[in-house]
Motif scaffolding. Structure first.
Motif, mmCIF file in Angstrom:
data_model
loop_
_atom_site.group_PDB
_atom_site.id
_atom_site.type_symbol
_atom_site.label_atom_id
_atom_site.label_comp_id
_atom_site.label_asym_id
_atom_site.label_seq_id
_atom_site.Cartn_x
_atom_site.Cartn_y
_atom_site.Cartn_z
ATOM 1 N N ARG A 17 4.260 2.477 -5.937
ATOM 2 C CA ARG A 17 3.854 2.686 -6.966
ATOM 3 C C ARG A 17 2.265 1.527 -6.464
ATOM 4 N NH1 ARG A 17 6.617 -0.366 -9.882
ATOM 5 N NH2 ARG A 17 8.663 0.455 -10.105
ATOM 6 N N ASN A 18 2.676 0.359 -5.438
ATOM 7 C CA ASN A 18 0.897 0.362 -5.131
ATOM 8 C C ASN A 18 0.644 1.056 -4.624
ATOM 9 O OD1 ASN A 18 1.710 -1.730 -6.890
ATOM 10 N ND2 ASN A 18 2.436 -3.712 -4.674
ATOM 11 N N VAL A 20 0.578 4.186 -4.228
ATOM 12 C CA VAL A 20 0.278 5.172 -5.068
ATOM 13 C C VAL A 20 -1.071 5.294 -5.808
ATOM 14 C CG1 VAL A 20 0.719 6.868 -7.084
ATOM 15 C CG2 VAL A 20 2.021 6.532 -5.333
ATOM 16 N N LEU A 21 -1.021 3.735 -6.038
ATOM 17 C CA LEU A 21 -1.912 3.177 -6.766
ATOM 18 C C LEU A 21 -3.782 2.854 -6.071
ATOM 19 C CD1 LEU A 21 -3.127 2.059 -9.529
ATOM 20 C CD2 LEU A 21 -2.133 -0.672 -9.345
ATOM 21 N N HIS A 22 -3.083 2.550 -5.046
ATOM 22 C CA HIS A 22 -3.712 1.938 -4.324
ATOM 23 C C HIS A 22 -4.443 3.565 -3.457
ATOM 24 C CE1 HIS A 22 -6.201 0.326 -0.680
ATOM 25 N NE2 HIS A 22 -6.014 1.192 0.015
ATOM 26 N N LYS A 24 -4.506 5.902 -5.206
ATOM 27 C CA LYS A 24 -5.569 7.163 -6.404
ATOM 28 C C LYS A 24 -6.626 6.277 -6.563
ATOM 29 C CE LYS A 24 -5.297 7.850 -11.840
ATOM 30 N NZ LYS A 24 -5.254 7.218 -12.792
ATOM 31 N N GLU A 25 -7.421 4.614 -6.322
ATOM 32 C CA GLU A 25 -8.258 3.866 -6.220
ATOM 33 C C GLU A 25 -9.183 4.303 -4.960
ATOM 34 O OE1 GLU A 25 -7.002 0.327 -6.471
ATOM 35 O OE2 GLU A 25 -6.425 -0.177 -8.726
#
Length: 105
Positions: A17-18, A20-22, A24-25
């Motif tokens: 998740r981290n 993917v979030l990174h 995306k950012e």
């Protein structure tokens, strides 16, 4: 062991998740940067186009002024030629009128 496996799965999911979030950012940052660079490139291109247009307008004005001066010279020369021709023909026309009036035709 099951507890450790569950913890490892949970840790892996959190890490995923981290990640993917990174990602995306980072994608949003790269997109914003690309948009900004594109906007700046468009501004620079428009500025350069305005400069070139100004130069071409200046050249066109200079050419138009040269053409205007040349046409004016030609017009003045033609007017002078016509005046001389009218003066030369005026004497002949006056003589012909005199002959007609005096009946010496």
């Amino acid at each position: 062991m099951a507890k450790e496996t569950m913890q490892a799965i949970s840790d892996a999911e959190l890490k995923a998740r981290n990640t993917v979030l990174h990602a995306k950012e980072e994608g949003e940052r790269i997109t914003a940067e690309a948009e900004s660079q594109g906007t700046e490139a468009l501004k620079a291109a428009a500025k350069e186009a305005r400069k070139k247009a100004d130069v071409l307008c200046g050249v066109a004005r200079a050419d138009a002024e040269k053409t205007r001066a040349a046409v004016r010279e030609q017009t003045l020369a033609l007017q002078e030629e016509l005046r001389k021709s009218a003066g030369a023909n005026g004497a002949r026309v006056a003589e012909e009128i005199r002959k007609i009036v005096l009946g010496k035709a």
